[in-house]
Scaffold this motif. Sequence first.
Motif, PDB file in Angstrom:
ATOM      1  N   MET A 135      -8.497  -8.733  15.108  1.00  0.00           N
ATOM      2  CA  MET A 135      -7.894  -8.289  13.877  1.00  0.00           C
ATOM      3  C   MET A 135      -6.449  -8.784  13.815  1.00  0.00           C
ATOM      4  SD  MET A 135      -6.996  -4.359  12.776  1.00  0.00           S
ATOM      5  CE  MET A 135      -8.545  -4.057  12.005  1.00  0.00           C
ATOM      6  N   LYS A 136      -6.087  -9.280  12.657  1.00  0.00           N
ATOM      7  CA  LYS A 136      -4.730  -9.747  12.401  1.00  0.00           C
ATOM      8  C   LYS A 136      -4.201  -8.966  11.203  1.00  0.00           C
ATOM      9  CE  LYS A 136      -1.311 -12.858  12.439  1.00  0.00           C
ATOM     10  NZ  LYS A 136      -0.297 -12.876  13.435  1.00  0.00           N
ATOM     11  N   VAL A 137      -3.007  -8.405  11.337  1.00  0.00           N
ATOM     12  CA  VAL A 137      -2.404  -7.611  10.272  1.00  0.00           C
ATOM     13  C   VAL A 137      -1.228  -8.382   9.689  1.00  0.00           C
ATOM     14  CG1 VAL A 137      -1.338  -5.411   9.670  1.00  0.00           C
ATOM     15  CG2 VAL A 137      -3.022  -5.507  11.518  1.00  0.00           C
ATOM     16  N   LEU A 138      -1.172  -8.434   8.370  1.00  0.00           N
ATOM     17  CA  LEU A 138      -0.081  -9.092   7.661  1.00  0.00           C
ATOM     18  C   LEU A 138       0.621  -8.050   6.799  1.00  0.00           C
ATOM     19  CD1 LEU A 138      -2.114 -12.193   6.470  1.00  0.00           C
ATOM     20  CD2 LEU A 138      -0.608 -12.058   8.449  1.00  0.00           C
ATOM     21  N   LEU A 139       1.936  -8.072   6.802  1.00  0.00           N
ATOM     22  CA  LEU A 139       2.731  -7.135   6.017  1.00  0.00           C
ATOM     23  C   LEU A 139       3.721  -7.911   5.163  1.00  0.00           C
ATOM     24  CD1 LEU A 139       3.801  -4.281   5.326  1.00  0.00           C
ATOM     25  CD2 LEU A 139       5.275  -4.492   7.352  1.00  0.00           C
ATOM     26  N   ASP A 140       3.667  -7.688   3.865  1.00  0.00           N
ATOM     27  CA  ASP A 140       4.599  -8.314   2.934  1.00  0.00           C
ATOM     28  C   ASP A 140       5.746  -7.326   2.675  1.00  0.00           C
ATOM     29  OD1 ASP A 140       5.996  -9.536   0.909  1.00  0.00           O
ATOM     30  OD2 ASP A 140       4.301  -9.656  -0.478  1.00  0.00           O
ATOM     31  N   GLN A 141       6.815  -7.455   3.432  1.00  0.00           N
ATOM     32  CA  GLN A 141       7.940  -6.531   3.300  1.00  0.00           C
ATOM     33  C   GLN A 141       8.598  -6.609   1.922  1.00  0.00           C
ATOM     34  OE1 GLN A 141      10.268  -7.551   6.840  1.00  0.00           O
ATOM     35  NE2 GLN A 141       9.732  -5.545   7.684  1.00  0.00           N
ATOM     36  N   ASP A 142       8.512  -7.753   1.265  1.00  0.00           N
ATOM     37  CA  ASP A 142       9.102  -7.883  -0.070  1.00  0.00           C
ATOM     38  C   ASP A 142       8.379  -7.021  -1.105  1.00  0.00           C
ATOM     39  OD1 ASP A 142      11.049  -9.651   0.831  1.00  0.00           O
ATOM     40  OD2 ASP A 142       9.813 -11.412   0.405  1.00  0.00           O
ATOM     41  N   SER A 143       7.099  -6.739  -0.856  1.00  0.00           N
ATOM     42  CA  SER A 143       6.317  -5.912  -1.774  1.00  0.00           C
ATOM     43  C   SER A 143       6.370  -4.434  -1.429  1.00  0.00           C
ATOM     44  CB  SER A 143       4.852  -6.358  -1.761  1.00  0.00           C
ATOM     45  OG  SER A 143       4.720  -7.669  -2.233  1.00  0.00           O
ATOM     46  N   CYS A 144       6.768  -4.113  -0.221  1.00  0.00           N
ATOM     47  CA  CYS A 144       6.767  -2.734   0.266  1.00  0.00           C
ATOM     48  C   CYS A 144       7.662  -1.841  -0.591  1.00  0.00           C
ATOM     49  CB  CYS A 144       7.241  -2.701   1.724  1.00  0.00           C
ATOM     50  SG  CYS A 144       7.294  -1.041   2.438  1.00  0.00           S
ATOM     51  N   VAL A 145       7.158  -0.635  -0.900  1.00  0.00           N
ATOM     52  CA  VAL A 145       7.928   0.328  -1.690  1.00  0.00           C
ATOM     53  C   VAL A 145       8.363   1.539  -0.854  1.00  0.00           C
ATOM     54  CG1 VAL A 145       6.924  -0.363  -3.900  1.00  0.00           C
ATOM     55  CG2 VAL A 145       5.835   1.453  -2.551  1.00  0.00           C
ATOM     56  N   ALA A 146       8.239   1.431   0.449  1.00  0.00           N
ATOM     57  CA  ALA A 146       8.735   2.436   1.400  1.00  0.00           C
ATOM     58  C   ALA A 146       8.088   3.808   1.246  1.00  0.00           C
ATOM     59  CB  ALA A 146      10.256   2.539   1.309  1.00  0.00           C
ATOM     60  N   SER A 147       6.795   3.841   0.956  1.00  0.00           N
ATOM     61  CA  SER A 147       6.116   5.132   0.793  1.00  0.00           C
ATOM     62  C   SER A 147       5.799   5.793   2.133  1.00  0.00           C
ATOM     63  CB  SER A 147       4.829   4.960  -0.013  1.00  0.00           C
ATOM     64  OG  SER A 147       3.840   4.316   0.777  1.00  0.00           O
ATOM     65  N   GLY A 148       5.681   5.000   3.187  1.00  0.00           N
ATOM     66  CA  GLY A 148       5.419   5.543   4.516  1.00  0.00           C
ATOM     67  C   GLY A 148       3.967   5.859   4.806  1.00  0.00           C
ATOM     68  N   GLN A 149       3.086   5.567   3.882  1.00  0.00           N
ATOM     69  CA  GLN A 149       1.667   5.856   4.090  1.00  0.00           C
ATOM     70  C   GLN A 149       1.089   5.094   5.276  1.00  0.00           C
ATOM     71  OE1 GLN A 149       0.020   8.311   2.303  1.00  0.00           O
ATOM     72  NE2 GLN A 149       2.138   8.623   1.663  1.00  0.00           N
ATOM     73  N   CYS A 150       1.546   3.885   5.498  1.00  0.00           N
ATOM     74  CA  CYS A 150       1.049   3.084   6.618  1.00  0.00           C
ATOM     75  C   CYS A 150       1.423   3.704   7.958  1.00  0.00           C
ATOM     76  CB  CYS A 150       1.552   1.643   6.535  1.00  0.00           C
ATOM     77  SG  CYS A 150       3.361   1.479   6.476  1.00  0.00           S
ATOM     78  N   VAL A 151       2.622   4.248   8.043  1.00  0.00           N
ATOM     79  CA  VAL A 151       3.082   4.884   9.273  1.00  0.00           C
ATOM     80  C   VAL A 151       2.245   6.123   9.574  1.00  0.00           C
ATOM     81  CG1 VAL A 151       5.050   5.931  10.441  1.00  0.00           C
ATOM     82  CG2 VAL A 151       5.414   4.000   8.908  1.00  0.00           C
ATOM     83  N   MET A 152       1.899   6.862   8.544  1.00  0.00           N
ATOM     84  CA  MET A 152       1.068   8.053   8.730  1.00  0.00           C
ATOM     85  C   MET A 152      -0.339   7.675   9.190  1.00  0.00           C
ATOM     86  SD  MET A 152       3.131  10.488   8.073  1.00  0.00           S
ATOM     87  CE  MET A 152       2.273  11.967   7.641  1.00  0.00           C
ATOM     88  N   ALA A 153      -0.867   6.574   8.663  1.00  0.00           N
ATOM     89  CA  ALA A 153      -2.234   6.164   8.986  1.00  0.00           C
ATOM     90  C   ALA A 153      -2.346   5.453  10.329  1.00  0.00           C
ATOM     91  CB  ALA A 153      -2.781   5.254   7.879  1.00  0.00           C
ATOM     92  N   ALA A 154      -1.330   4.683  10.698  1.00  0.00           N
ATOM     93  CA  ALA A 154      -1.383   3.885  11.933  1.00  0.00           C
ATOM     94  C   ALA A 154       0.010   3.799  12.558  1.00  0.00           C
ATOM     95  CB  ALA A 154      -1.932   2.486  11.632  1.00  0.00           C
ATOM     96  N   PRO A 155       0.472   4.890  13.167  1.00  0.00           N
ATOM     97  CA  PRO A 155       1.842   4.932  13.697  1.00  0.00           C
ATOM     98  C   PRO A 155       2.113   3.997  14.872  1.00  0.00           C
ATOM     99  CG  PRO A 155       0.640   6.909  14.310  1.00  0.00           C
ATOM    100  CD  PRO A 155      -0.225   6.155  13.344  1.00  0.00           C
ATOM    101  N   ASP A 156       1.074   3.532  15.534  1.00  0.00           N
ATOM    102  CA  ASP A 156       1.268   2.576  16.633  1.00  0.00           C
ATOM    103  C   ASP A 156       1.403   1.145  16.127  1.00  0.00           C
ATOM    104  OD1 ASP A 156       1.149   4.596  18.515  1.00  0.00           O
ATOM    105  OD2 ASP A 156      -1.014   4.381  18.807  1.00  0.00           O
ATOM    106  N   VAL A 157       1.084   0.939  14.858  1.00  0.00           N
ATOM    107  CA  VAL A 157       1.101  -0.406  14.282  1.00  0.00           C
ATOM    108  C   VAL A 157       2.254  -0.587  13.296  1.00  0.00           C
ATOM    109  CG1 VAL A 157      -0.247  -2.099  12.968  1.00  0.00           C
ATOM    110  CG2 VAL A 157      -1.396  -0.594  14.616  1.00  0.00           C
ATOM    111  N   PHE A 158       2.620   0.488  12.605  1.00  0.00           N
ATOM    112  CA  PHE A 158       3.665   0.414  11.583  1.00  0.00           C
ATOM    113  C   PHE A 158       4.797   1.390  11.866  1.00  0.00           C
ATOM    114  CE2 PHE A 158      -0.367  -0.636   9.495  1.00  0.00           C
ATOM    115  CZ  PHE A 158      -0.079  -1.866   8.938  1.00  0.00           C
ATOM    116  N   ASP A 159       5.977   1.023  11.431  1.00  0.00           N
ATOM    117  CA  ASP A 159       7.142   1.908  11.460  1.00  0.00           C
ATOM    118  C   ASP A 159       7.934   1.616  10.193  1.00  0.00           C
ATOM    119  OD1 ASP A 159       8.981   3.785  12.282  1.00  0.00           O
ATOM    120  OD2 ASP A 159       9.593   2.725  14.089  1.00  0.00           O
TER     121      ASP A 159
END
Length: 64
Positions: free
Chosen positions: A1-25
């Motif tokens: 599995m490869k994860v890609l994150l587009d920081q320019d599109s991110c709206v800082a909702s934090g949902q990713c951190v709640m769902a996968a705290p070892d992968v996102f901060d």
Amino acid sequence: MKVLLDQDSCVASGQCVMAAPDVFDQRDEDGIAVLLDDTPGADAADGVRQAAAICPALAIAVQD
């Protein structure tokens, strides 16, 4: 599995951190998501897929 994150599109909702705290901060200064592990193990797969599905900005992509 490869994860890609587009920081320019991110709206800082934090949902990713709640769902996968070892992968996102989030950055302290603005809350934008940060990818901690772009190739997480199988144990994180469900959380990463959930993070991608619930991201309001659709800033997360998962490649198998």
